[in-house]
Design a protein around this motif. Structure first.
Motif, PDB file in Angstrom:
ATOM      1  N   GLY A  74      33.844  30.423  37.796  1.00  0.00           N
ATOM      2  CA  GLY A  74      34.630  30.584  39.020  1.00  0.00           C
ATOM      3  C   GLY A  74      33.801  31.114  40.177  1.00  0.00           C
ATOM      4  O   GLY A  74      33.901  30.622  41.306  1.00  0.00           O
ATOM      5  N   ALA A  75      32.969  32.115  39.913  1.00  0.00           N
ATOM      6  CA  ALA A  75      32.129  32.689  40.963  1.00  0.00           C
ATOM      7  C   ALA A  75      31.138  31.645  41.486  1.00  0.00           C
ATOM      8  O   ALA A  75      30.951  31.515  42.698  1.00  0.00           O
ATOM      9  CB  ALA A  75      31.391  33.916  40.440  1.00  0.00           C
ATOM     10  N   LEU A  76      30.517  30.901  40.581  1.00  0.00           N
ATOM     11  CA  LEU A  76      29.574  29.860  40.999  1.00  0.00           C
ATOM     12  C   LEU A  76      30.269  28.775  41.815  1.00  0.00           C
ATOM     13  O   LEU A  76      29.780  28.378  42.874  1.00  0.00           O
ATOM     14  CB  LEU A  76      28.906  29.231  39.782  1.00  0.00           C
ATOM     15  CG  LEU A  76      27.622  29.888  39.305  1.00  0.00           C
ATOM     16  CD1 LEU A  76      27.241  29.373  37.919  1.00  0.00           C
ATOM     17  CD2 LEU A  76      26.495  29.640  40.291  1.00  0.00           C
ATOM     18  N   ARG A  77      31.403  28.297  41.319  1.00  0.00           N
ATOM     19  CA  ARG A  77      32.119  27.242  42.048  1.00  0.00           C
ATOM     20  C   ARG A  77      32.498  27.699  43.459  1.00  0.00           C
ATOM     21  O   ARG A  77      32.345  26.957  44.419  1.00  0.00           O
ATOM     22  CB  ARG A  77      33.375  26.830  41.291  1.00  0.00           C
ATOM     23  CG  ARG A  77      33.097  25.929  40.136  1.00  0.00           C
ATOM     24  CD  ARG A  77      34.377  25.467  39.510  1.00  0.00           C
ATOM     25  NE  ARG A  77      34.064  24.632  38.369  1.00  0.00           N
ATOM     26  CZ  ARG A  77      34.937  23.861  37.776  1.00  0.00           C
ATOM     27  NH1 ARG A  77      36.185  23.828  38.195  1.00  0.00           N
ATOM     28  NH2 ARG A  77      34.568  23.134  36.743  1.00  0.00           N
ATOM     29  N   ALA A  78      32.996  28.921  43.559  1.00  0.00           N
ATOM     30  CA  ALA A  78      33.413  29.438  44.865  1.00  0.00           C
ATOM     31  C   ALA A  78      32.225  29.518  45.817  1.00  0.00           C
ATOM     32  O   ALA A  78      32.322  29.127  46.986  1.00  0.00           O
ATOM     33  CB  ALA A  78      34.081  30.799  44.706  1.00  0.00           C
ATOM     34  N   ARG A  79      31.089  30.042  45.342  1.00  0.00           N
ATOM     35  CA  ARG A  79      29.894  30.162  46.188  1.00  0.00           C
ATOM     36  C   ARG A  79      29.369  28.785  46.581  1.00  0.00           C
ATOM     37  O   ARG A  79      28.971  28.571  47.723  1.00  0.00           O
ATOM     38  CB  ARG A  79      28.794  30.936  45.464  1.00  0.00           C
ATOM     39  CG  ARG A  79      28.980  32.402  45.485  1.00  0.00           C
ATOM     40  CD  ARG A  79      28.671  32.909  46.858  1.00  0.00           C
ATOM     41  NE  ARG A  79      28.941  34.332  46.894  1.00  0.00           N
ATOM     42  CZ  ARG A  79      28.676  35.087  47.916  1.00  0.00           C
ATOM     43  NH1 ARG A  79      28.120  34.580  48.992  1.00  0.00           N
ATOM     44  NH2 ARG A  79      28.964  36.356  47.900  1.00  0.00           N
ATOM     45  N   ILE A  80      29.342  27.871  45.619  1.00  0.00           N
ATOM     46  CA  ILE A  80      28.835  26.521  45.886  1.00  0.00           C
ATOM     47  C   ILE A  80      29.717  25.814  46.906  1.00  0.00           C
ATOM     48  O   ILE A  80      29.221  25.166  47.825  1.00  0.00           O
ATOM     49  CB  ILE A  80      28.723  25.722  44.574  1.00  0.00           C
ATOM     50  CG1 ILE A  80      27.569  26.279  43.723  1.00  0.00           C
ATOM     51  CG2 ILE A  80      28.535  24.231  44.857  1.00  0.00           C
ATOM     52  CD1 ILE A  80      27.574  25.816  42.283  1.00  0.00           C
ATOM     53  N   GLU A  81      31.033  25.952  46.782  1.00  0.00           N
ATOM     54  CA  GLU A  81      31.958  25.288  47.708  1.00  0.00           C
ATOM     55  C   GLU A  81      31.794  25.770  49.144  1.00  0.00           C
ATOM     56  O   GLU A  81      32.107  25.034  50.079  1.00  0.00           O
ATOM     57  CB  GLU A  81      33.403  25.489  47.249  1.00  0.00           C
ATOM     58  CG  GLU A  81      33.750  24.677  46.019  1.00  0.00           C
ATOM     59  CD  GLU A  81      35.121  25.001  45.455  1.00  0.00           C
ATOM     60  OE1 GLU A  81      35.902  25.734  46.105  1.00  0.00           O
ATOM     61  OE2 GLU A  81      35.402  24.534  44.344  1.00  0.00           O
ATOM     62  N   ARG A  82      31.297  26.992  49.320  1.00  0.00           N
ATOM     63  CA  ARG A  82      31.094  27.543  50.659  1.00  0.00           C
ATOM     64  C   ARG A  82      29.661  27.364  51.146  1.00  0.00           C
ATOM     65  O   ARG A  82      29.258  28.024  52.105  1.00  0.00           O
ATOM     66  CB  ARG A  82      31.452  29.031  50.662  1.00  0.00           C
ATOM     67  CG  ARG A  82      32.908  29.312  50.362  1.00  0.00           C
ATOM     68  CD  ARG A  82      33.272  30.779  50.575  1.00  0.00           C
ATOM     69  NE  ARG A  82      32.389  31.741  49.957  1.00  0.00           N
ATOM     70  CZ  ARG A  82      32.642  32.387  48.819  1.00  0.00           C
ATOM     71  NH1 ARG A  82      33.752  32.155  48.139  1.00  0.00           N
ATOM     72  NH2 ARG A  82      31.779  33.272  48.350  1.00  0.00           N
ATOM     73  N   SER A  83      28.903  26.506  50.489  1.00  0.00           N
ATOM     74  CA  SER A  83      27.492  26.343  50.829  1.00  0.00           C
ATOM     75  C   SER A  83      27.166  24.879  51.108  1.00  0.00           C
ATOM     76  O   SER A  83      27.995  23.998  50.866  1.00  0.00           O
ATOM     77  CB  SER A  83      26.631  26.846  49.667  1.00  0.00           C
ATOM     78  OG  SER A  83      26.560  25.852  48.641  1.00  0.00           O
ATOM     79  N   PRO A  84      25.953  24.616  51.565  1.00  0.00           N
ATOM     80  CA  PRO A  84      25.525  23.222  51.745  1.00  0.00           C
ATOM     81  C   PRO A  84      25.437  22.448  50.429  1.00  0.00           C
ATOM     82  O   PRO A  84      25.281  21.236  50.439  1.00  0.00           O
ATOM     83  CB  PRO A  84      24.130  23.354  52.385  1.00  0.00           C
ATOM     84  CG  PRO A  84      24.077  24.713  52.955  1.00  0.00           C
ATOM     85  CD  PRO A  84      24.967  25.558  52.099  1.00  0.00           C
ATOM     86  N   LEU A  85      25.545  23.139  49.317  1.00  0.00           N
ATOM     87  CA  LEU A  85      25.475  22.492  48.001  1.00  0.00           C
ATOM     88  C   LEU A  85      26.817  21.911  47.560  1.00  0.00           C
ATOM     89  O   LEU A  85      26.900  21.260  46.519  1.00  0.00           O
ATOM     90  CB  LEU A  85      25.001  23.498  46.945  1.00  0.00           C
ATOM     91  CG  LEU A  85      23.653  24.161  47.198  1.00  0.00           C
ATOM     92  CD1 LEU A  85      23.362  25.195  46.116  1.00  0.00           C
ATOM     93  CD2 LEU A  85      22.549  23.137  47.273  1.00  0.00           C
ATOM     94  N   ALA A  86      27.858  22.136  48.338  1.00  0.00           N
ATOM     95  CA  ALA A  86      29.203  21.670  47.972  1.00  0.00           C
ATOM     96  C   ALA A  86      29.168  20.180  47.641  1.00  0.00           C
ATOM     97  O   ALA A  86      28.582  19.387  48.361  1.00  0.00           O
ATOM     98  CB  ALA A  86      30.184  21.945  49.101  1.00  0.00           C
TER      99      ALA A  86
END
Length: 162
Positions: free
Chosen positions: A19-31
């Motif tokens: 969950g933490a990784l998904r949330a961070r990734i979704e808010r980044s250029p990696l989304a």
């Protein structure tokens, strides 16, 4: 790129890490460029949702993990995922025991892999209280932030071009 977060039962640390990784990734250029999943080295909780305390902890931080379901790590995961990121050395040893020889290098401890140097283990909060879940979340959130920075900055990550 595909990341798999691994703990023992896949009901506390690894779903919070997912969950933490998904949330961070979704808010980044990696989304949209990274797949994240989680698994446990043991199959006791197969098909069950995360521990209610893990769900509540993640929710307090704006992340919903209630829809996740536990599953057991499989040898095929080593061929599907680029990185198998384990919460502690025991989980790493158990994961390596399942790994095909050519894929053993894909397994690592999550915190050091992400670049966290202050700790190497995400402690299991299962037998603890909300404070223990919060401590594990803090480490997992730091790992997620560091992982996004690492993968965004490295030209050889396969995610962001030179």
């Amino acid at each position: 790129m595909k990341l798999l977060v691994v703990c023992l039962g896949n009901i506390c640390r690894s779903p919070m890490g997912e969950g933490a990784l998904r949330a961070r990734i979704e808010r980044s250029p990696l989304a949209g460029r990274i797949e994240v999943d989680s698994a446990g080295t043991a199959g006791w909780h197969h098909g069950k949702p995360p521990d209610p305390r893990a769900v509540a902890c993640a929710r307090r931080h704006g992340v919903d993990i209630s829809g996740l379901r536990a599953r057991q790590l499989q040898p095929a995961d080593f061929l599907h995922f680029d990185h198998i990121l384990c919460a502690d050395p025991d989980n790493l040893d158990d994961a390596l025991a399942l790994a095909p020889p050519e894929a053993r290098a894909r397994a690592a401890l999550l915190l050091p892999w992400a670049g966290i140097t202050a700790a190497s283990v995400v402690p299991d909060p299962y037998y603890g209280d909300d404070t223990d879940f919060e401590h594990s979340w803090t480490l997992l959130e730091a790992a997620a932030e560091a992982a996004v920075q690492r993968l965004s900055a490295r030209p050889d990550s396969g995610i962001i071009g030179p």
